[in-house]
Design a protein around this motif. Structure first.
Motif: not given
Length: 646
Positions: A165, A209, A211, A473, A476, A478, A481
């Motif tokens: 990321r 972004y 977390c 992304y 990716h 994730d 997102r």
């Protein structure tokens, strides 16, 4: 060669900490970081910003009668400056703001002491703050608090927060019309004419972004010419609210980097601490480490500064709790205690006589409360670890006090709490022995959907609309997102809702990651009803079955459950209005965890494959009213020899 000592320069309106590696300038007596000089750059912070908008502590507070998560924004400025410690090895400075009744309604009723520390030979500096509410002071809500740094946009354009990321980021100017076009909410902007052409057509949103606390220990920015990294390292989560999987903002376009200590993001008002008039409270937030680095030689790739930042993060974590803060409110390692033990799992109808290890369980200490209360606890300290493959755990450096031991185990539903209050004292080393978690279960599993891990990540996440992508992304893990993926549900199911058939459907392909509303042609929204179809070879009409529904997220939603009659006036279960975590809009795959255990009378079920459970999310005022499922299981009655597992 010996490193230079630390120097303090006190001026009329500024104080400067200098250790020969970097020079930090703070406003006096405000205690706002206005300049960081390092590696030939006269200021890493944004010189175009007002001095109060560069490096600062801030908070959001509100009156005790207010609801929601918004309030008055306050950049915390001290009124008194004091040197706590000054020698060649260390500086510690204090900027305090003291509250009194003349400030009622104007400032949050807290005494706040902001501290800044610089050590000899250190390529960075530390900051922490002590917040205190005295017993007879007014009630208030503390909606958010954090430390923030605004870096120079002409230099810091590459952001990193994880190995997978990190990227070149848009400029803040790209977000402003006409270069940027706001989307469904102000934080999300489509870059229609960015300064860097390769970013055209991408979406920028700070929530992309976010977390989990457990994964958010270092993040920041890289300047490529000259090569300089700026990193915010949070070595401990003990002072953060909500436990290890609470999500917070990190770094985002600005260029901005944050360490968030209290926030209602991904949770809603449940994580807003509310203080009463007669409630005394004191808490230390931090220390966090602000770290600057540069390559060892001119040939190193500047992006490798991320690897060095990760190594420095490990150094800071291993040094926790620090031995150098001078405040007596921050206990050193020998003033803290330790606890260890083993967590086992015993699940009925799997093996009556056997215990399995709570493999990789999350085990923590938090304020005494109900089962699972830790995820909404937001006033005090929490201490978490992850058990090993055999369920053994050890939690070190715990502040003295009374705690419950809490846990949850990936692969099993529900929450564990050790009913005995554990008292941690200075220097104690407690072996709590073997603990046993018995997850909720009434009978054998007839069928299940998903993995009980408090996340919807295993379900089907669609590709984004090509008009709304963040290239980071693409391909990716994730994928969730990406902006706008909630809108893909109506494209996949334009008229009829999702139908899932046990034994035929695959939840990784056929169970949409979120039960969202459907947008209609007139731009209104409607609730949705999902169906689970299943077969029962035999049915005990006189007994009860149990439906376990674990939710990973809910936002202004209501879940209703019906069995074999979608038109029944009364559902067999209704959650009522639940959830304010807004995880879908904020590109999260989980928020707060909810578990519902629902009785189904056998008389409602039929033999054969004509059984259907209807899951209706009834609320429909907008696109983000939705739930995410973690896991669903149907159990047969305890005496279930007549049931055949599918």
């Amino acid at each position: 060669m010996a490193t230079p000592g630390v120097q303090l320069i006190i001026q009329d309106h500024h104080v400067v900490m200098d250790n020969g590696i970097l020079k930090v300038t703070l406003s006096n007596p405000d205690g706002v970081v206005i300049g960081i000089e390092y590696n030939g750059i006269d200021n890493l912070l944004e010189v175009l910003n007002d001095e109060s908008n560069r490096g600062y502590w801030d908070l959001v507070w509100s009156s005790p009668t207010s609801t929601g998560t918004t309030g008055k924004f306050d950049v915390i400025k001290g009124s008194t400056f004091k040197v706590i410690l000054e020698d060649e090895d260390q500086l510690e400075l204090s900027f305090t703001r003291t509250w009194d009744t003349s400030l009622e309604g104007k400032l949050v009723p807290l005494n706040i002491d902001k501290r800044f520390i610089m050590l000899r030979g250190s390529s960075g500096f530390y900051s922490y703050a002590i917040y205190e509410h005295l017993e007879d002071w007014p009630a208030f809500n503390l909606d958010e608090t954090r430390i923030a740094f605004k870096l120079r946009k002409d230099k810091f354009q590459y952001m990193a927060m994880a190995d997978n990321r990190q990227r070149n980021m848009p400029l803040p100017d790209d977000r402003i019309p006409p270069r940027g076009q706001p989307l469904a909410y102000p934080e999300a902007v489509l870059l229609v004419d960015p300064i860097e052409p390769e970013l055209k057509g991408e979406v920028d949103d700070k929530y992309q972004y976010s977390c989990d606390n457990k994964d958010s220990q270092v993040h920041g920015w890289i300047c490529k010419d000259p090569a300089v990294g700026f990193w915010l390292i949070t070595p401990s989560n003990e002072f953060r609210s909500g436990g290890p999987v609470k999500q917070n903002l990190t770094s985002h376009v600005g260029p901005t980097t944050l360490s968030v200590f209290l926030s209602a993001h991904y949770s809603g008002e449940d994580l807003v601490p509310k203080f009463k008039t007669n409630e005394a409270w004191k808490k230390v937030f931090g220390p966090v480490f602000i770290y600057a680095n540069s390559p060892y030689n001119d040939y190193d790739d500047p992006i490798k500064l991320w690897d060095d930042a990760k190594l420095q993060m490990l150094v800071e974590v291993q040094s926790w709790p620090y031995n150098f803060p001078e405040s007596g409110d921050f206990p050193k390692w020998d003033e803290r205690g330790n606890i260890s033990g083993r967590l086992m799992v015993k699940e009925r109808f799997i093996d009556d006589d056997d215990y399995s290890s709570a493999k990789y369980a999350y085990v923590g200490l938090a304020t005494p409360g109900d089962v699972g209360s830790w995820q909404r606890e937001c006033k005090n300290y929490q201490f978490w670890t992850q058990a090993d493959d055999d369920g053994y755990f050890s939690i070190n450096n715990i502040r003295a006090g009374d705690y419950n031991v809490y846990a949850w185990v990936p692969g099993f539903i529900g929450d564990y709490k050790y009913d005995v209050v554990v008292t941690i004292t200075e220097g104690c080393d407690i072996d709590i022995g073997d603990l046993v978690y018995e997850p909720p279960r009434d009978g054998p599993t007839l069928w299940e959907i998903g993995i009980p891990d408090r996340s919807a990540a295993e379900f089907y996440v669609p590709d984004p609309n090509p008009k709304y992508i963040n290239k980071l992304y693409v391909d990716h893990p994730d994928k969730f997102r990406q902006y706008g993926i909630w809108e893909r549900y109506a494209e996949l199911y334009p008229e009829k809702d999702l139908i899932y058939t046990i034994g035929v459907s695959d939840y990784t392909k056929d169970w949409f990651f979120a039960q969202v509303t459907r947008k209609k042609e007139d731009n209104t929204y409607q609730g949705t009803t999902w169906q689970i179809k299943f077969n029962l070879d035999n049915v005990n009409k006189k007994d009860r079955y149990k439906l376990r529904v674990a939710l990973a997220s809910a936002t202004y939603s209501e879940l209703q459950v019906r069995v074999n009659d979608s038109k029944a006036n009364r559902p067999i279960f209704s959650s009522g209005l639940i959830g304010k975590d807004n995880s879908i809009a904020r590109h999260g795959i989980h928020g707060l965890y909810w578990l519902y255990n629902i009785d189904i009378q056998g008389s409602l079920l039929v033999e054969g494959d004509n059984n259907t459970i209807f899951l209706t999310q009834t609320r429909s005022n907008g696109p983000f009213q939705a739930i995410m499922y973690d896991y669903i299981r149907l159990e047969g009655p305890a005496n279930s020899s007549f049931n055949k597992k599918i």
